[in-house]
Design a protein around this motif. Structure first.
Motif, mmCIF file in Angstrom:
data_model
loop_
_atom_site.group_PDB
_atom_site.id
_atom_site.type_symbol
_atom_site.label_atom_id
_atom_site.label_comp_id
_atom_site.label_asym_id
_atom_site.label_seq_id
_atom_site.Cartn_x
_atom_site.Cartn_y
_atom_site.Cartn_z
ATOM 1 N N GLU A 191 1.028 -1.232 -0.099
ATOM 2 C CA GLU A 191 -0.003 0.003 0.015
ATOM 3 C C GLU A 191 0.805 1.187 0.107
ATOM 4 O O GLU A 191 1.904 1.129 0.787
ATOM 5 N N GLY A 192 0.371 2.160 -0.676
ATOM 6 C CA GLY A 192 1.190 3.496 -0.644
ATOM 7 C C GLY A 192 2.326 3.626 -1.442
ATOM 8 O O GLY A 192 2.548 2.643 -2.195
ATOM 9 N N LEU A 193 3.164 4.784 -1.243
ATOM 10 C CA LEU A 193 4.376 4.968 -2.015
ATOM 11 C C LEU A 193 5.515 4.646 -1.171
ATOM 12 O O LEU A 193 5.565 4.866 0.051
ATOM 13 N N SER A 194 6.614 4.105 -1.757
ATOM 14 C CA SER A 194 7.886 3.765 -1.073
ATOM 15 C C SER A 194 8.981 4.534 -1.747
ATOM 16 O O SER A 194 8.902 4.671 -3.089
ATOM 17 N N ASP A 195 10.104 4.656 -0.860
ATOM 18 C CA ASP A 195 11.502 5.007 -1.539
ATOM 19 C C ASP A 195 12.166 3.701 -1.626
ATOM 20 O O ASP A 195 12.437 2.903 -0.556
ATOM 21 N N VAL A 196 12.877 3.401 -2.555
ATOM 22 C CA VAL A 196 13.739 2.045 -2.601
ATOM 23 C C VAL A 196 15.336 2.550 -2.709
ATOM 24 O O VAL A 196 15.615 3.252 -3.725
ATOM 25 N N THR A 197 16.030 2.014 -1.659
ATOM 26 C CA THR A 197 17.451 2.344 -1.910
ATOM 27 C C THR A 197 18.236 1.058 -2.380
ATOM 28 O O THR A 197 17.834 -0.101 -2.230
ATOM 29 N N ILE A 198 18.969 1.264 -3.473
ATOM 30 C CA ILE A 198 19.996 0.080 -4.018
ATOM 31 C C ILE A 198 21.205 0.242 -4.007
ATOM 32 O O ILE A 198 21.734 1.298 -4.166
ATOM 33 N N GLU A 199 21.907 -0.693 -3.328
ATOM 34 C CA GLU A 199 23.324 -0.859 -3.120
ATOM 35 C C GLU A 199 23.750 -2.357 -3.540
ATOM 36 O O GLU A 199 23.325 -3.228 -3.376
#
Ligand SMILES: [Zn+2]
Length: 395
Positions: free
Chosen positions: A15-23
């Motif tokens: 649900e809702g919006l997310s921020d995705v961090t990629i490393e």
């Protein structure tokens, strides 16, 4: 420090919006979207609420055959499988197939539309030798890691009826091809038991998996399923065998179909479909725990003028031919085009959670059903943590 941040992503299933961090090529973190302006630091892409799904998996392709980006070739083959095989084998010489340029053009279209992984059946026969394996490898290299490729040594012109093919398939497997293919063991190759013995013996010798075309339907198809199940069990090949097309599952009714599905599940034999009219019973397969994948099959080749290589479009065909209209069912088709294909092809750490490999596709849609119905061009494709395409163009 993060290598890439995808902001305001609508992660499929969340649900809702997310921020995705990629490393380091993986999803390091998934946080609720802050909505704050980005100040500094890593490479950041604002997805503006686009739906994010894991990389699409084309579980049944024939990229070596394609004329994508090349001339339009009129299809004049007579009716039936044998006529199509004969036509393909003679005409390909005239059109210079397999051709790494056409394969590259098709893989590019697949990549910009979100396919990050594919299993392709590659023609092996006395006319071609293993040239198609080299042509596909060359094209995959040109794509520079945008699409993972798994190959199947495929005896398109027959195994028993085409002397010399078995030796060439062994050569392809020794050269690193991962799967042994087969084709209509009884209906086309004339001896179901012998054909399957050769296929499974070859797989055992090379430590390869099996992915076999079975268009044979009705009683012959059911018999071939039984032979495949028996050999999978005898060689402890659970989880490494796929039946492609699998029309017998469409033809078989009631108790016979139930028994086949139960035994496929028990032996972890997967199935793939290219969304023909004889579409696989996805809901029954899914509730029994049989993994199903979807593929584009041949695209713009001597067999078929259809297709583009775009997986969301093929998923729409699958849903439509299945008579799906409920969102939940359409979503199940998308599950086959992503998680199903990933499991069948042995993709590791696949998905959308922290720790998964960052193979991600951002699609301008509000949910899975809309993504399948509108099959839009992805705004961003990420493979191995890097942006590989934007708005239909390689990045
Ligand atoms: Zn096929």
């Amino acid at each position: 420090m993060a290598d890439l941040r995808l902001r305001n992503a609508r992660l499929w299933g969340t649900e809702g919006l997310s921020d995705v961090t990629i490393e380091d090529g993986r999803i390091a973190d998934v946080d609720t979207a802050s909505g704050e302006a980005e100040t500094a630091g890593p490479d950041t892409v604002d997805l503006e609420g686009a739906l994010v799904i894991p990389g699409l998996v084309d579980a049944h392709a024939h990229v070596d055959k394609t004329l994508f980006g090349g001339p339009w070739v009129p299809r004049t083959a007579g009716p039936g499988l044998a006529a199509a095989i004969e036509y393909g084998a003679t005409e390909r010489v005239k059109y210079g197939v397999p051709n790494p340029d056409y394969i590259t053009a098709l893989l590019t279209n697949m990549a910009v539309h979100g396919t990050t992984r594919t299993r392709s059946h590659v023609d092996i026969d006395p006319g071609l030798g293993i040239d198609a394996v080299h042509a596909v490898r060359e094209a995959v290299e040109r794509l520079e890691g945008r699409v993972d490729m798994q190959m199947v040594a495929f005896p398109q012109t027959g195994l028993l009826v085409s002397p010399g093919t078995e030796e060439l398939m062994n050569e392809a497997l020794a050269a690193g091809v991962e799967y042994v293919g087969g084709i209509d063991p009884g209906g086309f190759d004339g001896d179901a038991v012998k054909h399957l013995d050769v296929v499974f013996e070859m797989a055992e010798r090379h430590g390869a998996g099996v992915d076999i075309h079975v268009h044979d339907g009705d009683n012959l198809g059911v018999h071939e399923f039984d032979l495949i199940i028996e050999r999978t069990r005898a060689l402890s090949m659970q989880g490494r065998v796929t039946i492609s097309h699998a029309f017998a599952l469409y033809d078989a009714a009631g108790a016979v179909r139930e028994r086949l599905i139960e035994q496929l599940a028990e032996n972890r034999i997967s199935v793939t479909s290219v969304a023909p009219k004889k579409v696989l019973p996805l809901k029954e397969l899914d509730s029994a725990g049989v993994r199903t994948g979807i593929g584009n099959d041949g695209v713009r080749d001597l067999w078929s003028p259809y297709g583009t290589g775009e997986m969301l479009e093929r998923t729409l065909w699958f849903a439509r031919n299945s008579g799906f209209s409920r969102d939940e069912d359409i979503e199940l088709a998308l599950d086959a085009a992503t998680f199903g294909g990933a499991e069948i092809t042995g993709a590791e750490d696949y998905g959308l959670s922290a720790g998964s490999k960052a193979d991600l596709v951002a699609v301008p849609a509000r949910n899975a059903a809309e993504a399948v119905m509108t099959h839009p061009t992805p705004t961003v494709v990420v493979k191995g943590g890097k942006v590989t395409a934007r708005n239909g163009v390689l990045a």
